[in-house]
Design a protein around this motif. Structure first.
Motif, PDB file in Angstrom:
ATOM      1  N   UNK A  79      -9.290  -2.886  62.863  1.00 55.15           N
ATOM      2  CA  UNK A  79      -8.639  -2.248  64.013  1.00 55.15           C
ATOM      3  C   UNK A  79      -7.834  -1.021  63.598  1.00 55.15           C
ATOM      4  N   UNK A  80      -7.199  -1.064  62.414  1.00 59.45           N
ATOM      5  CA  UNK A  80      -6.543   0.140  61.915  1.00 59.45           C
ATOM      6  C   UNK A  80      -7.541   1.248  61.640  1.00 59.45           C
ATOM      7  N   UNK A  93      -5.209   0.671  72.848  1.00 55.68           N
ATOM      8  CA  UNK A  93      -5.436   0.545  74.283  1.00 55.68           C
ATOM      9  C   UNK A  93      -6.442  -0.546  74.589  1.00 55.68           C
ATOM     10  N   UNK A  94      -7.292  -0.306  75.571  1.00 57.53           N
ATOM     11  CA  UNK A  94      -8.299  -1.277  75.985  1.00 57.53           C
ATOM     12  C   UNK A  94      -9.532  -1.124  75.099  1.00 57.53           C
ATOM     13  N   UNK A 143      -0.716  -2.643  65.377  1.00 57.22           N
ATOM     14  CA  UNK A 143      -1.454  -1.529  65.980  1.00 57.22           C
ATOM     15  C   UNK A 143      -0.613  -0.811  67.011  1.00 57.22           C
ATOM     16  N   UNK A 144       0.087  -1.578  67.832  1.00 60.34           N
ATOM     17  CA  UNK A 144       0.876  -0.971  68.904  1.00 60.34           C
ATOM     18  C   UNK A 144       2.013  -0.119  68.362  1.00 60.34           C
ATOM     19  N   UNK A 145       2.545  -0.488  67.194  1.00 59.98           N
ATOM     20  CA  UNK A 145       3.602   0.308  66.577  1.00 59.98           C
ATOM     21  C   UNK A 145       3.056   1.589  65.955  1.00 59.98           C
ATOM     22  N   UNK A 146       1.904   1.491  65.334  1.00 59.51           N
ATOM     23  CA  UNK A 146       1.368   2.622  64.574  1.00 59.51           C
ATOM     24  C   UNK A 146       0.527   3.546  65.448  1.00 59.51           C
TER      25      UNK A 146
END
Length: 271
Positions: free
Chosen positions: A147-148, A192-193, A185-188
């Motif tokens: 994901x990153x 989204x969707x 992920x949300x921090x970096x």
């Protein structure tokens, strides 16, 4: 193999990951542990034509570990499948060893592509699938991305090409554990969707709610193909799966356990 036997292999691969990274004092255990079920499902049930005695069979299915830092999961699986001896674990991440920090096709039996620079692995996989189409080879290409890694533009360029060339012989698997090297992920960089994004790039989508349940993973990998569309499997996984103090902890992205921590992890993975 039945499910219990596959789960036993998963436990062994998790132990291999801990042994390798602890011995080397380096490596990426967190994101390796999260993809174990997928690796075992592929190499012990899904990939056609693979054979440790003939690892360059031109008609075999291909696998590309796009998130190359998770090499310990690949090495553990290849070892359990019979591609090399466990003694090689002692030389993980050492000069001249076959088990480098990232997969090296020139050194390690069973490796189909050298990876590590994020975004390049999925691009290689697209090229392999396109090449198979051109040469009319009946083989399938699988790749695992992180994901990153989806922060990289190459992921989306490759996806656009996969759709354009109608690569229904390509399966892209996302290890969606919600974390990357510097945080969540949300921090970096929020993705989204994810489901909608890959759908917009033309993939046939399968979502797996527990990507660390090998039965769910197998069902997704064996689902009927959608003609003319590449497949995208969204796996919801747990970083550090199987080791209590690593689970869901971003700090274990690229840190090896010390001897005491390794002993605890191996004890937890005994039963």
């Amino acid at each position: 193999m039945n499910l219990q036997e596959l789960q036993d292999v998963c436990r062994k691969v998790r132990r291999d990951i801990i042994i390798m990274t602890s011995n080397a004092g380096a490596g990426h255990p967190g994101g390796s542990l999260s993809i174990v079920e997928t690796m075992v499902a592929l190499y012990f049930d899904v990939l056609k034509g693979i054979d440790p005695a003939n690892d360059k069979n031109p008609d075999r299915d291909r696998f590309v570990l796009s998130k190359g830092h998770a090499a310990p999961a690949l090495y553990g699986t290849l070892c359990e499948r019979g591609y090399f001896d466990r003694e090689e674990f002692k030389h993980f991440r050492q000069l001249h060893g076959i088990l480098q920090g990232h997969p090296d096709i020139k050194k390690c039996p069973g490796v189909d592509a050298s990876t590590g620079s994020l975004g390049q692995g999925i691009s290689i996989a697209v090229g392999m699938a396109l090449g198979a189409k051109h040469t009319k080879k009946d083989l399938h290409v699988y790749t695992i991305i992180g994901d990153g890694e989806c922060d990289e533009g190459m992921v989306w360029e490759a996806s656009m090409a996969a759709n354009h060339y109608k690569l229904d012989n390509l399966t892209v698997i996302l290890d969606y554990n919600g974390m990357q090297i510097d945080g969540t992920n949300d921090e970096v960089m929020s993705l989204g969707d994810v489901h909608a994004k890959f759908a917009a790039f033309g993939y046939d989508i399968i979502e797996v709610q527990d990507g660390n349940d090998i039965e769910q993973v197998l069902n997704a990998l064996h689902a009927p193909a959608c003609p003319g569309k590449p497949r995208f499997i969204l796996l919801h996984t747990l970083k550090g799966k199987g080791v209590s103090y690593m689970e869901g902890q971003v700090g274990w992205h690229g840190k090896a356990p010390n001897a005491e921590q390794a002993a605890q992890a191996l004890k937890e993975l005994e039963g």
